[in-house]
Design a protein around this motif. Sequence first.
Motif, PDB file in Angstrom:
ATOM      1  N   GLU A 183       0.847  -1.192   0.000  1.00 42.56           N
ATOM      2  CA  GLU A 183       0.000   0.000   0.000  1.00 42.56           C
ATOM      3  C   GLU A 183       0.887   1.249   0.000  1.00 42.56           C
ATOM      4  OE1 GLU A 183      -3.578  -1.230   2.951  1.00 42.56           O
ATOM      5  OE2 GLU A 183      -1.540  -1.448   3.755  1.00 42.56           O
ATOM      6  N   TYR A 184       0.284   2.380  -0.334  1.00 40.73           N
ATOM      7  CA  TYR A 184       0.975   3.659  -0.139  1.00 40.73           C
ATOM      8  C   TYR A 184       0.119   4.557   0.742  1.00 40.73           C
ATOM      9  CZ  TYR A 184      -1.960   5.964  -3.728  1.00 40.73           C
ATOM     10  OH  TYR A 184      -3.008   6.502  -4.441  1.00 40.73           O
ATOM     11  N   ILE A 185       0.803   5.467   1.448  1.00 46.27           N
ATOM     12  CA  ILE A 185       0.128   6.366   2.384  1.00 46.27           C
ATOM     13  C   ILE A 185       0.589   7.785   2.104  1.00 46.27           C
ATOM     14  CG2 ILE A 185      -0.213   6.933   4.828  1.00 46.27           C
ATOM     15  CD1 ILE A 185       0.612   4.006   5.428  1.00 46.27           C
ATOM     16  N   LYS A 186      -0.382   8.692   1.942  1.00 47.88           N
ATOM     17  CA  LYS A 186      -0.083  10.114   1.747  1.00 47.88           C
ATOM     18  C   LYS A 186      -0.180  10.822   3.092  1.00 47.88           C
ATOM     19  CE  LYS A 186      -3.434  10.639  -1.127  1.00 47.88           C
ATOM     20  NZ  LYS A 186      -4.400  11.302  -2.046  1.00 47.88           N
ATOM     21  N   GLY A 187       0.951  11.170   3.677  1.00 48.75           N
ATOM     22  CA  GLY A 187       0.932  11.862   4.953  1.00 48.75           C
ATOM     23  C   GLY A 187       0.235  11.039   6.014  1.00 48.75           C
ATOM     24  N   ALA A 188      -0.814  11.642   6.595  1.00 49.16           N
ATOM     25  CA  ALA A 188      -1.570  10.956   7.644  1.00 49.16           C
ATOM     26  C   ALA A 188      -2.841  10.307   7.107  1.00 49.16           C
ATOM     27  CB  ALA A 188      -1.924  11.952   8.750  1.00 49.16           C
ATOM     28  N   SER A 189      -2.973  10.194   5.795  1.00 46.30           N
ATOM     29  CA  SER A 189      -4.183   9.622   5.212  1.00 46.30           C
ATOM     30  C   SER A 189      -4.198   8.107   5.362  1.00 46.30           C
ATOM     31  CB  SER A 189      -4.260   9.995   3.726  1.00 46.30           C
ATOM     32  OG  SER A 189      -4.312  11.389   3.555  1.00 46.30           O
ATOM     33  N   ALA A 190      -5.343   7.523   5.077  1.00 44.36           N
ATOM     34  CA  ALA A 190      -5.486   6.072   5.139  1.00 44.36           C
ATOM     35  C   ALA A 190      -4.696   5.420   4.004  1.00 44.36           C
ATOM     36  CB  ALA A 190      -6.960   5.692   5.043  1.00 44.36           C
ATOM     37  N   PRO A 191      -4.231   4.181   4.223  1.00 42.80           N
ATOM     38  CA  PRO A 191      -3.478   3.488   3.172  1.00 42.80           C
ATOM     39  C   PRO A 191      -4.339   3.240   1.933  1.00 42.80           C
ATOM     40  CG  PRO A 191      -3.135   2.439   5.308  1.00 42.80           C
ATOM     41  CD  PRO A 191      -4.261   3.407   5.481  1.00 42.80           C
ATOM     42  N   VAL A 192      -3.670   3.264   0.774  1.00 44.28           N
ATOM     43  CA  VAL A 192      -4.310   2.973  -0.503  1.00 44.28           C
ATOM     44  C   VAL A 192      -3.610   1.754  -1.096  1.00 44.28           C
ATOM     45  CG1 VAL A 192      -4.861   3.818  -2.814  1.00 44.28           C
ATOM     46  CG2 VAL A 192      -4.851   5.403  -0.860  1.00 44.28           C
ATOM     47  N   GLU A 193      -4.393   0.758  -1.494  1.00 42.66           N
ATOM     48  CA  GLU A 193      -3.810  -0.489  -1.963  1.00 42.66           C
ATOM     49  C   GLU A 193      -3.123  -0.325  -3.322  1.00 42.66           C
ATOM     50  OE1 GLU A 193      -5.842  -4.345  -3.662  1.00 42.66           O
ATOM     51  OE2 GLU A 193      -5.860  -4.437  -1.442  1.00 42.66           O
ATOM     52  N   ILE A 194      -1.917  -0.890  -3.425  1.00 40.89           N
ATOM     53  CA  ILE A 194      -1.213  -0.996  -4.702  1.00 40.89           C
ATOM     54  C   ILE A 194      -1.435  -2.382  -5.281  1.00 40.89           C
ATOM     55  CG2 ILE A 194       1.051  -0.972  -5.818  1.00 40.89           C
ATOM     56  CD1 ILE A 194       1.962   1.074  -3.720  1.00 40.89           C
ATOM     57  N   ILE A 195      -1.198  -3.421  -4.479  1.00 41.53           N
ATOM     58  CA  ILE A 195      -1.503  -4.793  -4.872  1.00 41.53           C
ATOM     59  C   ILE A 195      -1.908  -5.547  -3.613  1.00 41.53           C
ATOM     60  CG2 ILE A 195       0.931  -5.516  -4.713  1.00 41.53           C
ATOM     61  CD1 ILE A 195       0.295  -7.490  -7.017  1.00 41.53           C
ATOM     62  N   GLY A 196      -2.940  -6.384  -3.760  1.00 38.89           N
ATOM     63  CA  GLY A 196      -3.531  -7.016  -2.587  1.00 38.89           C
ATOM     64  C   GLY A 196      -2.784  -8.216  -2.080  1.00 38.89           C
ATOM     65  N   SER A 197      -2.040  -8.934  -2.941  1.00 41.52           N
ATOM     66  CA  SER A 197      -1.347 -10.138  -2.490  1.00 41.52           C
ATOM     67  C   SER A 197      -0.243 -10.477  -3.480  1.00 41.52           C
ATOM     68  CB  SER A 197      -2.317 -11.312  -2.372  1.00 41.52           C
ATOM     69  OG  SER A 197      -1.650 -12.472  -1.914  1.00 41.52           O
ATOM     70  N   ILE A 198       0.975 -10.680  -2.954  1.00 40.29           N
ATOM     71  CA  ILE A 198       2.120 -11.013  -3.781  1.00 40.29           C
ATOM     72  C   ILE A 198       3.113 -11.794  -2.948  1.00 40.29           C
ATOM     73  CG2 ILE A 198       3.290  -8.823  -3.255  1.00 40.29           C
ATOM     74  CD1 ILE A 198       4.466  -8.874  -6.064  1.00 40.29           C
ATOM     75  N   ASP A 199       3.855 -12.721  -3.578  1.00 42.72           N
ATOM     76  CA  ASP A 199       4.847 -13.519  -2.863  1.00 42.72           C
ATOM     77  C   ASP A 199       5.931 -12.640  -2.257  1.00 42.72           C
ATOM     78  OD1 ASP A 199       3.509 -15.746  -3.665  1.00 42.72           O
ATOM     79  OD2 ASP A 199       4.992 -16.388  -5.159  1.00 42.72           O
ATOM     80  N   SER A 200       6.392 -13.045  -1.069  1.00 42.95           N
ATOM     81  CA  SER A 200       7.560 -12.417  -0.440  1.00 42.95           C
ATOM     82  C   SER A 200       8.528 -13.522  -0.062  1.00 42.95           C
ATOM     83  CB  SER A 200       7.146 -11.610   0.795  1.00 42.95           C
ATOM     84  OG  SER A 200       8.282 -11.026   1.408  1.00 42.95           O
ATOM     85  N   THR A 201       9.582 -13.664  -0.857  1.00 43.29           N
ATOM     86  CA  THR A 201      10.536 -14.749  -0.658  1.00 43.29           C
ATOM     87  C   THR A 201      11.715 -14.276   0.194  1.00 43.29           C
ATOM     88  OG1 THR A 201      11.708 -14.168  -2.682  1.00 43.29           O
ATOM     89  CG2 THR A 201       9.919 -15.757  -2.878  1.00 43.29           C
ATOM     90  N   ASN A 202      12.549 -15.218   0.574  1.00 42.72           N
ATOM     91  CA  ASN A 202      13.734 -14.881   1.348  1.00 42.72           C
ATOM     92  C   ASN A 202      14.719 -14.106   0.464  1.00 42.72           C
ATOM     93  OD1 ASN A 202      15.314 -15.193   3.844  1.00 42.72           O
ATOM     94  ND2 ASN A 202      16.734 -16.304   2.509  1.00 42.72           N
ATOM     95  N   GLY A 203      15.181 -12.963   0.995  1.00 39.96           N
ATOM     96  CA  GLY A 203      16.126 -12.155   0.232  1.00 39.96           C
ATOM     97  C   GLY A 203      15.464 -10.947  -0.404  1.00 39.96           C
ATOM     98  N   THR A 204      15.884 -10.629  -1.634  1.00 35.58           N
ATOM     99  CA  THR A 204      15.415  -9.425  -2.323  1.00 35.58           C
ATOM    100  C   THR A 204      14.135  -9.698  -3.089  1.00 35.58           C
ATOM    101  OG1 THR A 204      17.672  -8.593  -2.559  1.00 35.58           O
ATOM    102  CG2 THR A 204      16.014  -7.656  -4.022  1.00 35.58           C
ATOM    103  N   ASN A 205      13.147  -8.822  -2.925  1.00 36.18           N
ATOM    104  CA  ASN A 205      11.873  -8.907  -3.631  1.00 36.18           C
ATOM    105  C   ASN A 205      11.625  -7.592  -4.370  1.00 36.18           C
ATOM    106  OD1 ASN A 205      10.295 -11.486  -2.360  1.00 36.18           O
ATOM    107  ND2 ASN A 205      11.616 -10.495  -0.840  1.00 36.18           N
ATOM    108  N   ILE A 206      11.053  -7.683  -5.572  1.00 33.39           N
ATOM    109  CA  ILE A 206      10.802  -6.498  -6.401  1.00 33.39           C
ATOM    110  C   ILE A 206       9.382  -6.560  -6.945  1.00 33.39           C
ATOM    111  CG2 ILE A 206      11.410  -5.318  -8.553  1.00 33.39           C
ATOM    112  CD1 ILE A 206      14.297  -6.179  -8.108  1.00 33.39           C
ATOM    113  N   TYR A 207       8.717  -5.396  -6.883  1.00 34.12           N
ATOM    114  CA  TYR A 207       7.411  -5.258  -7.526  1.00 34.12           C
ATOM    115  C   TYR A 207       7.398  -3.963  -8.342  1.00 34.12           C
ATOM    116  CZ  TYR A 207       2.470  -4.573  -8.379  1.00 34.12           C
ATOM    117  OH  TYR A 207       1.267  -4.364  -8.992  1.00 34.12           O
ATOM    118  N   PRO A 208       7.213  -4.054  -9.664  1.00 32.34           N
ATOM    119  CA  PRO A 208       7.125  -2.836 -10.486  1.00 32.34           C
ATOM    120  C   PRO A 208       5.707  -2.256 -10.438  1.00 32.34           C
ATOM    121  CG  PRO A 208       7.116  -4.783 -11.893  1.00 32.34           C
ATOM    122  CD  PRO A 208       7.247  -5.271 -10.478  1.00 32.34           C
ATOM    123  N   TRP A 209       5.577  -1.109  -9.814  1.00 30.74           N
ATOM    124  CA  TRP A 209       4.269  -0.441  -9.714  1.00 30.74           C
ATOM    125  C   TRP A 209       4.070   0.365 -10.990  1.00 30.74           C
ATOM    126  CZ3 TRP A 209       3.118   4.073  -5.787  1.00 30.74           C
ATOM    127  CH2 TRP A 209       1.766   4.425  -5.858  1.00 30.74           C
TER     128      TRP A 209
END
Length: 388
Positions: free
Chosen positions: A68-94
């Motif tokens: 998600e991303y957050i603008k200041g004190a605003s509520a979070p806005v979803e970028i992607i709802g579910s994605i793998d997070s493996t051991n080490g480096t993870n990348i997501y192109p928004w």
Amino acid sequence: VRIATTTAPAGAELEDNTSAPFSVRPTIDEVTYPEFQKVWYYNETGTIQWEATSAPKTDTNTPQVKIEYIKGASAPVEIIGSIDSTNGTNIYPWNPVDDVKHESVTVKITYLDYTGPVVEKDSAVFSIRPRITVTDIKTSGYYDNGLQAGTLYTNIIQWSYTGTKLSKVKIYYDDDGPGGADFTGVIDVTGNVDISAGNPGIDWTVPAGITFRDDIQIRVRDTDTTNFPDVKGETVNFKTRGGLELTAPIGGITWLAGSTVQSITWDYYGDNMSTIDIYYDDDSTDGRTWDATTKIFSGVDPGADGSGSKLWAGGSGDAASVPKLATNTGAILIESTGDRTVEDIGDVKVGIIFGTISPNGNETLYSEISSDITWEASGVTGVLGNPD
């Protein structure tokens, strides 16, 4: 967890188990991108990267996170709802980055698979902005060896923009180059220029007092310069210059050979106009020659209030007067000493003053009898029959 002795004598072993079950979960060590104070732009790609200490779950599936991303004190806005997070480096192109104009944004990454305490991590603070792209002035059909001081150009300042978060803009120019006072020249700072005015563009009368340089720039920026001082776009460098327009002699006008009463006159554009050199070529049909051999006046003051003149007299050689060589193919060049590309050319004919001509109307001529026709054209060369 069980703890037991390993070296106790037989029958004296000790052990104990934890009294309640507990959980083992992956962690997000760091959100490495976006970095602190970086700028991302709407409708472009932003690479989100994080480091995780993780392993497959008991069901062998990879742990999942939401981003998600957050603008200041605003509520979070979803970028992607579910994605793998493996051991080490993870990348997501928004892609594309959302339509946002905010200077204090963070990315939040949160594990989804577990109850109890939330496992999450925030990025450093960065900015998301719309982009303003100002068109290269040099691509305009009006651009002719630069923009001329004191001249109105129609629709010369054009720009495009992204997103829906821009409304009005202010427009400035910079004519003092790198290291000077940054964009202090005002084109329109009323705050009333609509962002959509970039197409077809707005008019600009280049100030008469603008500095002549080849690294001039124009800036278009958001009207909210307090909260969004860096939402802006600038042109690449372009040139500003003065201008010269010969007003006499032009159009092949005839000036009398040897005259000392004719003035070469011109209009000029730009308060910072440099001095002027003047050349005369008596035969422009063989290719106009503008060099030391044809220069008649050097370093002439450009004048005042937009116009100037130089009496064709008082010098030596061809600068002493209108030349005594008669011609139908003469040409005058006026040229700025500060920028030799700023010039203008006019055509001039050099004619003859006749003195005594005979017959002059008081004689009687008889048929079949020859009579002499005589004239005087003293001091003129280049005319058949003239003794000089």
